[in-house]
Enzyme design. Structure first.
Site, short mmCIF file in Angstrom:
data_model
loop_
_atom_site.label_atom_id
_atom_site.label_comp_id
_atom_site.label_asym_id
_atom_site.label_seq_id
_atom_site.Cartn_x
_atom_site.Cartn_y
_atom_site.Cartn_z
N LYS A 117 -5.37 0.71 -2.45
CA LYS A 117 -4.44 -0.11 -1.66
C LYS A 117 -4.05 0.57 -0.34
O LYS A 117 -3.80 -0.11 0.65
CB LYS A 117 -3.18 -0.42 -2.47
CG LYS A 117 -3.45 -0.99 -3.87
CD LYS A 117 -4.19 -2.30 -3.84
CE LYS A 117 -4.55 -2.76 -5.24
NZ LYS A 117 -5.75 -3.58 -5.30
N ILE A 203 10.46 -7.31 0.16
CA ILE A 203 10.99 -8.54 0.75
C ILE A 203 11.61 -9.36 -0.38
O ILE A 203 10.90 -9.83 -1.26
CB ILE A 203 9.87 -9.37 1.41
CG1 ILE A 203 9.02 -8.52 2.34
CG2 ILE A 203 10.45 -10.60 2.11
CD1 ILE A 203 9.64 -8.17 3.64
N ARG A 293 -13.19 -10.36 -5.98
CA ARG A 293 -13.77 -11.02 -7.16
C ARG A 293 -13.37 -12.49 -7.15
O ARG A 293 -12.57 -12.90 -6.32
CB ARG A 293 -13.21 -10.39 -8.42
CG ARG A 293 -11.68 -10.41 -8.39
CD ARG A 293 -11.02 -10.02 -9.68
NE ARG A 293 -9.69 -9.49 -9.47
CZ ARG A 293 -8.58 -10.20 -9.35
NH1 ARG A 293 -8.62 -11.51 -9.41
NH2 ARG A 293 -7.41 -9.62 -9.15
#
Lengths: 454, 146
Positions: A117, A203, A293
């Site tokens: 990430k 958030i 995917r």
């Protein structure tokens, strides 16, 4: 490449889905089954099965060498990994290539870059996509506290190797930072074998919006619109819809463009999803991650575009150019998907595997059910608890929603507990019908679920 | 200290039983007594003369010899011990030895050299020696189903 025989390396509803696409394309199917899945519905639908191991996934569906050896043994030209299991393992995709087997998905290096990430964030930022204020890898709680002070609380702790919501923690108070950091790192280490953690701004009033893209090996990329997957429980999606409701035309256009740009810049090949967080208060969006995917919720996109994404995956993997330009892709109506799982909503969503004694899904032209279940089926306890996905289509959101409410009301399952009562409650809630959704709505509704719903 | 089994435990036990090759289950744990029959089970091993099946411990290519061109490790009629190596399974570039698992005589070799086998597939059948049959009583090999 001409594909002739496909090893379907998955189970459950997605195995059924892939076999169906293979049939439409005239491809032979060989399904991998563990001992627990020998008599499954996809096992009956496939041209043949190959038993790959005992029920435990680590010794069957999750073992890359066993799956590739199975493909070699049955002389399959391609492997479709579905989602989960080995679908986002770059090493597995590379191993397929080493044995001359076509992996139906992106190239290994694309899976690897997006699988981390932190790397994905860096790549997105490099290509001009907005990313949430955050950190690099944090090594100490002092470092984490500095970052938290810079970007402001609340913050989200995330595992760099993460997925499926594991290793993610929201920190609202500074004194929680240190213990949460330890917990997130431990969770990440046990789930992914990598305890790299980073921080991102959290958030509170957020929506989860993702864009479906298709790219071919000639560098062409199209988007198939976006999905709203804000309804989540513990970062796991529960309900998805397409298109995303209640966002401005400009915002919708910008999100779609950002996704296409990222995919184009990396020469992305096959089906992928670029996920974004939408800050409803600030009316802006941030790149979250990219999933390399086919996704669980792909049917809502198929419902509004009429394009079969799994069939497209095979065409792209076989080296064919995309058959569509962006202008050829038309969007019609609105679609909603509910994930039905074998879990008990009143007992903290505890899994409830067992034998299904009655399975009576509703049927209509506007209803699609992707499932491997039937009356008499024994839901094994070894795997995830997804029983099926109920998808409805309507001319607009209002009609789709009323059709979903009706379909859920008519869906009868007995023998095991399911999330149907909870889904009926959520789909009937005024906040959902008004499009007032955010990523916390499901958790809020769990506490309001009437005791008597059946 | 043993804890009484929970509903979850019992469910797990029953599921494991459903997936097993056994026909009947009886179990007592603390205050809990459990008995179950599996209608779909194979007929139980009725006589001590029943053959034991050696099942593939993993998927791959069955090799009857230690190396290509070498004589087969066991022939029909060979007398084997539990730790006698009867073949190898080659999975990509790794080989795994397969042992007989029982004292007895090889009575069937259904899988030829070089054939791809699935997990649990029967590789050879062994007629257990009298002593072994008394000791084991029931087939304890995996993959006794055809």
């Amino acid at each position: 490449v001409t594909l002739r025989r496909v090893l379907v390396a998955n189970r459950g509803e997605i195995a059924v889905r892939i076999i169906r696409a293979c049939r439409n394309l005239g491809l032979e199917t060989v399904l991998t089954v563990s001992e627990a899945d020998r008599d499954s519905l996809p096992a009956r639908l496939a041209d043949r099965t190959v038993c790959i191991g005992p029920p435990a996934a680590t010794r069957s569906y999750l073992d890359p060498r066993i799956i590739v050896a199975a493909a070699v043994g049955v002389a399959a030209d391609a492997i479709h990994p579905g989602y989960g299991f080995l679908a986002e393992s770059a090493d597995f995709a590379a191993l397929c290539g080493a044995y001359g087997i076509t992996f139906v998905g992106p190239r290994p290096e694309q899976i690897r870059r997006m699988g981390n990430k932190l790397e994905a964030r860096a790549l997105a930022r490099q290509h001009g996509l907005p990313v949430l204020p955050g950190s690099q890898r944090v090594h100490t709680s002092e470092e984490a506290a500095e970052t938290a002070a810079r970007i402001g609380l609340p913050v989200m702790l995330k595992a760099a190797a993460g997925g499926g919501g594991r290793g993610m923690k929201v920190v609202r108070e500074l004194d929680q930072l240190q213990p949460m950091l330890v917990a997130a790192a431990a969770e990440a280490r046990s789930a992914f074998g990598d305890d790299t953690i980073y921080l991102e701004r959290y958030i509170p009033n957020a929506r989860h919006v993702e864009v479906q893209i298709l790219g071919d090996r000639f560098g062409k990329v199209v988007h198939l619109g976006e999905r709203d997957c804000s309804l989540q429980r513990r970062h796991q999606k529960v309900v998805e819809e397409a298109p995303a409701p209640a966002i401005s035309a400009a915002l919708r256009r910008n999100i779609r463009r950002a996704a296409v740009k990222l995919a184009e810049k990396m020469g992305y090949e096959n089906a992928g999803t670029v996920e974004f967080i939408l800050d409803q208060d600030a009316e802006c969006f941030y790149f979250l991650e990219m999933n390399t995917r086919i996704q669980v919720e792909h049917p809502v996109t198929e419902a509004i575009t009429g394009i079969d994404l799994v069939e497209e995956q095979f065409r792209i993997a076989a080296g064919q150019p995309l058959r569509y330009s962006q202008d050829d892709i038309r969007f019609a109506g609105h679609a909603i998907e509910c994930r039905i799982t074998a879990e008990l909503p009143h007992q903290g969503f505890r899994p409830d595997p067992g034998r299904i004694t009655a399975w009576k899904p509703p049927e209509a032209a506007h209803i699609r059910l992707d499932s491997h279940c039937y009356a008499g089926y024994l839901v094994p306890m070894f795997y995830d608890s997804l029983l099926g996905k109920l998808i409805v289509h309507g001319d607009d959101r209002r009609q789709a929603l009323s059709r979903m409410q009706d379909a859920l009301a008519r869906f009868e399952v007995a023998g095991i507990g399911t999330t149907l009562p909870f889904l009926r409650f959520v789909m009937g809630h005024p906040d959902f019908s008004a499009g007032r959704v955010n990523t916390r709505l499901v958790e809020d509704l769990i506490h309001k679920l009437p005791e008597a719903t059946t | 200290m043993t804890q009484d089994p929970t509903q979850e435990d019992i469910r797990e036990i029953l599921q494991a039983f459903e997936l097993s090759a056994y026909a009947h289950l009886e179990l007592t744990v603390g205050p809990v007594q459990l008995a179950a029959d599996r209608a779909a089970a194979l007929p139980p091993a009725s006589s001590p003369a029943a053959t034991a099946c050696v099942a593939a411990p993993l998927l791959g290519v069955f090799q009857t010899a230690a190396e290509p061109g070498a004589p087969a490790l066991v022939e029909l009629g060979a007398v084997v011990k539990p730790d006698t190596v009867v073949g190898f399974i080659r999975t990509l570039d790794q080989s795994t030895a397969v042992v007989a698992g029982v004292d007895g005589t090889v009575v069937d070799l259904p899988v030829p050299d070089g054939q791809f086998v699935e997990f649990g597939q029967t590789l050879l059948r062994i007629s257990p020696s009298a002593m072994a049959a008394v000791a084991s009583g029931r087939p304890d090999q995996r993959g006794t189903s055809p």
